[in-house]
Design an enzyme around this catalytic site. Structure first.
Site, short mmCIF file in Angstrom:
data_model
loop_
_atom_site.label_atom_id
_atom_site.label_comp_id
_atom_site.label_asym_id
_atom_site.label_seq_id
_atom_site.Cartn_x
_atom_site.Cartn_y
_atom_site.Cartn_z
N HIS A 22 -7.73 -6.97 15.11
CA HIS A 22 -8.01 -7.63 13.85
C HIS A 22 -8.06 -6.62 12.71
O HIS A 22 -8.70 -5.58 12.83
CB HIS A 22 -9.33 -8.40 13.94
CG HIS A 22 -9.66 -9.13 12.70
ND1 HIS A 22 -10.80 -8.86 11.97
CD2 HIS A 22 -9.01 -10.11 12.04
CE1 HIS A 22 -10.83 -9.67 10.92
NE2 HIS A 22 -9.75 -10.43 10.94
N ASP A 30 12.16 -1.26 4.49
CA ASP A 30 13.58 -1.26 4.19
C ASP A 30 14.18 0.12 4.49
O ASP A 30 13.47 1.07 4.82
CB ASP A 30 13.85 -1.72 2.76
CG ASP A 30 13.34 -0.78 1.67
OD1 ASP A 30 13.26 0.44 1.90
OD2 ASP A 30 13.05 -1.27 0.56
N ASP A 66 -4.22 -12.52 9.09
CA ASP A 66 -5.67 -12.47 8.87
C ASP A 66 -6.11 -13.60 7.94
O ASP A 66 -5.70 -13.66 6.78
CB ASP A 66 -6.04 -11.12 8.27
CG ASP A 66 -7.52 -10.84 8.29
OD1 ASP A 66 -8.32 -11.78 8.47
OD2 ASP A 66 -7.89 -9.66 8.13
N MET A 76 5.64 -4.53 -2.03
CA MET A 76 5.58 -3.42 -2.97
C MET A 76 6.03 -3.89 -4.35
O MET A 76 7.13 -4.45 -4.49
CB MET A 76 6.49 -2.29 -2.49
CG MET A 76 6.51 -1.09 -3.41
SD MET A 76 7.78 0.12 -2.93
CE MET A 76 7.06 0.79 -1.45
N TYR A 115 2.33 2.88 -0.54
CA TYR A 115 2.53 4.04 0.35
C TYR A 115 1.19 4.47 0.96
O TYR A 115 1.12 4.76 2.15
CB TYR A 115 3.15 5.21 -0.40
CG TYR A 115 4.58 5.03 -0.82
CD1 TYR A 115 5.50 4.34 -0.03
CD2 TYR A 115 5.04 5.56 -2.01
CE1 TYR A 115 6.82 4.18 -0.42
CE2 TYR A 115 6.36 5.42 -2.41
CZ TYR A 115 7.24 4.73 -1.61
OH TYR A 115 8.55 4.58 -2.01
N TYR A 133 13.07 -2.81 -2.78
CA TYR A 133 11.72 -3.39 -2.71
C TYR A 133 11.64 -4.40 -1.55
O TYR A 133 10.96 -5.41 -1.64
CB TYR A 133 11.31 -4.05 -4.03
CG TYR A 133 11.22 -3.05 -5.17
CD1 TYR A 133 10.12 -2.21 -5.30
CD2 TYR A 133 12.24 -2.93 -6.11
CE1 TYR A 133 10.04 -1.30 -6.34
CE2 TYR A 133 12.17 -2.02 -7.15
CZ TYR A 133 11.07 -1.20 -7.26
OH TYR A 133 10.97 -0.30 -8.29
N ASN A 135 10.16 -4.11 1.32
CA ASN A 135 9.11 -3.68 2.24
C ASN A 135 8.01 -4.74 2.27
O ASN A 135 7.67 -5.31 1.24
CB ASN A 135 8.50 -2.36 1.77
CG ASN A 135 9.55 -1.29 1.59
OD1 ASN A 135 10.19 -0.90 2.53
ND2 ASN A 135 9.72 -0.86 0.36
#
Length: 143
Positions: A22, A30, A66, A76, A115, A133, A135
């Protein structure tokens, strides 16, 4: 072979997904993401030849998001002033909405903070995704 496991999920990936607890996070990165420098402390799986969206869809068939976090999925943010189109974000929303009914399950994180958060991830999946972008970070919930 197992029943119900998407073909794209390798035994190694299944192992890491099972090991996660959890609030552990995984990043599907990418092709431009600095996977190996950011993921020094993470498990890294290469899935060359695959895009983020097909991997995201397969993982979410197995992976509980979650429910205690208002944004268990993060993307991102674009660098201020960057005008590149990000149609992959619409694909992310469509895929996530199949598995999570919250309209705001996806949040966004400033690039360098993304990051920083990725450095804490348990698992990073490196893909051949060409979309900029492209990710996405998932936070695991409970079953």
């Amino acid at each position: 072979m197992l029943k119900g496991i998407p073909e794209i999920i390798s035994p190694e990936l299944l192992k890491y997904l099972c090991e996660m607890g959890h609030s552990d996070r995984l990043v599907i990165a990418d092709g431009n993401f600095p996977t190996h420098s950011v993921g020094k402390d993470a498990h890294i799986i290469r899935m060359d030849g695959h895009g983020v969206c097909e991997i995201l869809d397969a993982i979410l068939k197995l992976f509980p998001l979650d429910t205690y976090d208002p944004h268990p999925v993060s993307i991102m943010e674009k660098v201020p002033g960057d005008t590149v189109a990000t149609p992959i974000w619409d694909e992310f929303k469509e895929i996530v909405s199949k598995y999570d009914t919250r309209k705001d399950a996806i949040g966004s994180i400033e690039r360098f903070k993304f990051y920083d958060e990725a450095r804490k991830a348990y698992l990073i999946i490196a893909t051949s995704e060409k979309a900029l972008y492209g990710n996405i970070m998932l936070q695991k919930g409970v079953v």
